[in-house]
Design an enzyme around this catalytic site. Sequence first.
Site, short mmCIF file in Angstrom:
data_model
loop_
_atom_site.label_atom_id
_atom_site.label_comp_id
_atom_site.label_asym_id
_atom_site.label_seq_id
_atom_site.Cartn_x
_atom_site.Cartn_y
_atom_site.Cartn_z
N TYR A 53 54.36 55.28 35.78
CA TYR A 53 53.94 55.80 37.10
C TYR A 53 53.89 56.82 37.29
O TYR A 53 52.82 57.37 38.09
CB TYR A 53 54.37 55.11 38.27
CG TYR A 53 54.48 53.62 37.75
CD1 TYR A 53 52.69 53.33 38.95
CD2 TYR A 53 55.00 52.44 38.02
CE1 TYR A 53 52.82 51.94 39.08
CE2 TYR A 53 54.68 51.03 37.41
CZ TYR A 53 53.34 50.72 37.98
OH TYR A 53 52.07 49.78 38.15
N GLN A 86 43.22 46.45 47.06
CA GLN A 86 44.20 45.91 45.74
C GLN A 86 44.88 47.61 45.18
O GLN A 86 45.54 47.59 44.16
CB GLN A 86 44.27 44.94 44.70
CG GLN A 86 43.70 44.07 45.71
CD GLN A 86 42.90 43.63 44.26
OE1 GLN A 86 43.19 42.33 44.12
NE2 GLN A 86 41.55 43.28 44.64
N ASN A 87 44.20 49.46 45.34
CA ASN A 87 44.51 49.89 44.20
C ASN A 87 46.01 51.10 45.04
O ASN A 87 46.19 50.40 46.39
CB ASN A 87 43.91 50.70 44.42
CG ASN A 87 42.11 50.26 44.01
OD1 ASN A 87 41.59 49.45 42.84
ND2 ASN A 87 40.83 50.91 44.08
N VAL A 88 46.07 50.94 43.84
CA VAL A 88 47.66 51.87 43.70
C VAL A 88 47.48 53.01 44.23
O VAL A 88 48.33 54.30 45.24
CB VAL A 88 48.60 52.00 43.93
CG1 VAL A 88 48.93 49.95 43.33
CG2 VAL A 88 48.28 52.14 41.95
N ASP A 89 46.21 54.16 43.89
CA ASP A 89 45.85 55.35 44.10
C ASP A 89 45.32 56.19 46.18
O ASP A 89 45.31 54.85 46.48
CB ASP A 89 44.76 55.86 43.81
CG ASP A 89 43.06 54.82 44.03
OD1 ASP A 89 42.83 55.12 44.70
OD2 ASP A 89 43.23 54.47 43.39
N HIS A 104 49.38 46.31 47.46
CA HIS A 104 49.75 46.50 46.23
C HIS A 104 50.83 47.81 45.92
O HIS A 104 51.70 48.33 45.17
CB HIS A 104 49.38 46.43 44.84
CG HIS A 104 48.53 44.99 44.41
ND1 HIS A 104 47.53 44.46 43.65
CD2 HIS A 104 48.72 43.83 45.59
CE1 HIS A 104 47.17 43.38 44.15
NE2 HIS A 104 48.62 43.04 44.83
N THR A 171 36.19 44.31 42.40
CA THR A 171 37.53 43.01 41.90
C THR A 171 37.23 42.00 41.84
O THR A 171 35.99 41.34 41.39
CB THR A 171 38.36 43.41 42.99
OG1 THR A 171 39.91 42.48 42.85
CG2 THR A 171 37.55 42.41 44.28
P1 NAD Z 1 40.58 43.69 38.69
O1 NAD Z 1 41.18 41.94 38.48
O2 NAD Z 1 40.29 43.84 40.36
O3 NAD Z 1 39.30 44.79 37.96
C1 NAD Z 1 38.27 45.17 37.91
C2 NAD Z 1 37.25 45.20 38.47
O4 NAD Z 1 36.91 46.28 38.31
C3 NAD Z 1 36.70 43.82 37.48
O5 NAD Z 1 35.61 42.92 38.03
C4 NAD Z 1 35.16 45.08 37.03
O6 NAD Z 1 33.86 44.13 36.39
C5 NAD Z 1 34.86 45.81 38.33
N1 NAD Z 1 34.77 47.08 37.90
C6 NAD Z 1 34.32 48.14 36.74
N2 NAD Z 1 33.79 49.30 36.89
C7 NAD Z 1 33.42 48.88 38.23
C8 NAD Z 1 32.83 50.33 39.29
N3 NAD Z 1 32.00 51.23 38.83
N4 NAD Z 1 31.85 49.68 39.97
C9 NAD Z 1 32.93 48.22 40.94
N5 NAD Z 1 33.40 47.74 40.02
C10 NAD Z 1 33.32 47.71 38.42
O7 NAD Z 1 41.35 44.61 38.44
P2 NAD Z 1 42.41 44.88 37.62
O8 NAD Z 1 41.73 46.70 36.63
O9 NAD Z 1 42.96 44.26 36.57
O10 NAD Z 1 43.91 45.25 38.12
C11 NAD Z 1 44.97 44.39 38.41
C12 NAD Z 1 45.84 45.42 39.64
O11 NAD Z 1 46.26 46.25 39.06
C13 NAD Z 1 44.91 46.15 41.44
O12 NAD Z 1 44.69 44.87 42.09
C14 NAD Z 1 45.88 47.38 41.02
O13 NAD Z 1 47.22 46.93 42.12
C15 NAD Z 1 46.12 47.60 39.71
N6 NAD Z 1 45.31 48.71 39.33
C16 NAD Z 1 44.72 49.93 40.58
C17 NAD Z 1 44.45 50.88 40.34
C18 NAD Z 1 43.85 51.45 41.23
O14 NAD Z 1 45.01 51.63 41.67
N7 NAD Z 1 43.04 52.86 40.67
C19 NAD Z 1 43.90 50.93 38.44
C20 NAD Z 1 44.04 49.55 37.62
C21 NAD Z 1 45.15 48.87 37.97
#
Ligand code: NAD
Length: 234
Positions: A53, A86-89, A104, A171
């Site tokens: 983290y 759902q993002n933590v950023d 999250h 997502t």
């Molecule tokens: P997720 O299950 O929501 O999947 C990511 C989705 O983003 C996929 O469906 C993919 O097709 C889509 N995607 C990829 N590039 C894209 C773009 N440029 N524009 C639009 N859509 C796009 O998410 P995950 O990666 O499986 O993460 C699950 C959890 O992990 C999150 O809910 C979060 O809590 C954490 N996480 C957070 C961050 C962050 O804060 N930025 C990053 C990664 C994971």
Amino acid sequence: MRKIVVFTGAGMSAESGIKTFRDSDGLWENHPVEDVATPQAWARNPRLVLDFYNARRKQMREVEPNKGHAALVELEKCFNVQIITQNVDNLHERAGSSSVLHLHGELDKVRSTRNPKLIFTPEHWEIKLGDVGEDGAQLRPHIVWFGEQVPMFDVAIDITQTADIMIVVGTSLVVYPAASLIEYVPANAPIFLIDPKAEPQSRRNIEIIRGTAAEELPEFVKKLISNEITSKNA
Ligand code: NAD
């Protein structure tokens, strides 16, 4: 003002340079999530979890919001926009969005391992073993790990139930309970899903826009503002 609820996932921040993990063979920055984002991982190897983290927190401070984040700020000129992420950023906040609910947790906050209400924002990105809060207990990331309760979910449901329009961005709709949020959208409110890999959803009639957040959202927001979309679908 009509209310637009925007539900965002990891794909929202992908074009800012923060990787999703589902697009990387189930690995999050080269780590299986079970090793870095679960209570068991914390019990087993807190140093590894803190380091993971710390790296995410450092990276977040180095990247910038993208055109998709900016488009959602623009939308506030004409709509009551409530973002549930759902993002933590913190890229929605840094872009200028005024209402952001983090389901999250938040990378730029840490909390006491003894008292979950003792939350604060550290100045430096690095938290080490031995760093304690004012109650003397080890600090941990203010993150909802896999397998933990999602304390803000009921608030998210309340917001979603009052939506006139729902936009889901980046997502996969597979992380629960977050993914079930769309079931609380009122039946007469249209739902749009922007994601390059969006699959047809059986649960609701959802209009799919296959593309990325930074490419599709600016154009989509323009259409919403000029009423092209609300008049056609609502
Ligand atoms: P997720 O299950 O929501 O999947 C990511 C989705 O983003 C996929 O469906 C993919 O097709 C889509 N995607 C990829 N590039 C894209 C773009 N440029 N524009 C639009 N859509 C796009 O998410 P995950 O990666 O499986 O993460 C699950 C959890 O992990 C999150 O809910 C979060 O809590 C954490 N996480 C957070 C961050 C962050 O804060 N930025 C990053 C990664 C994971």
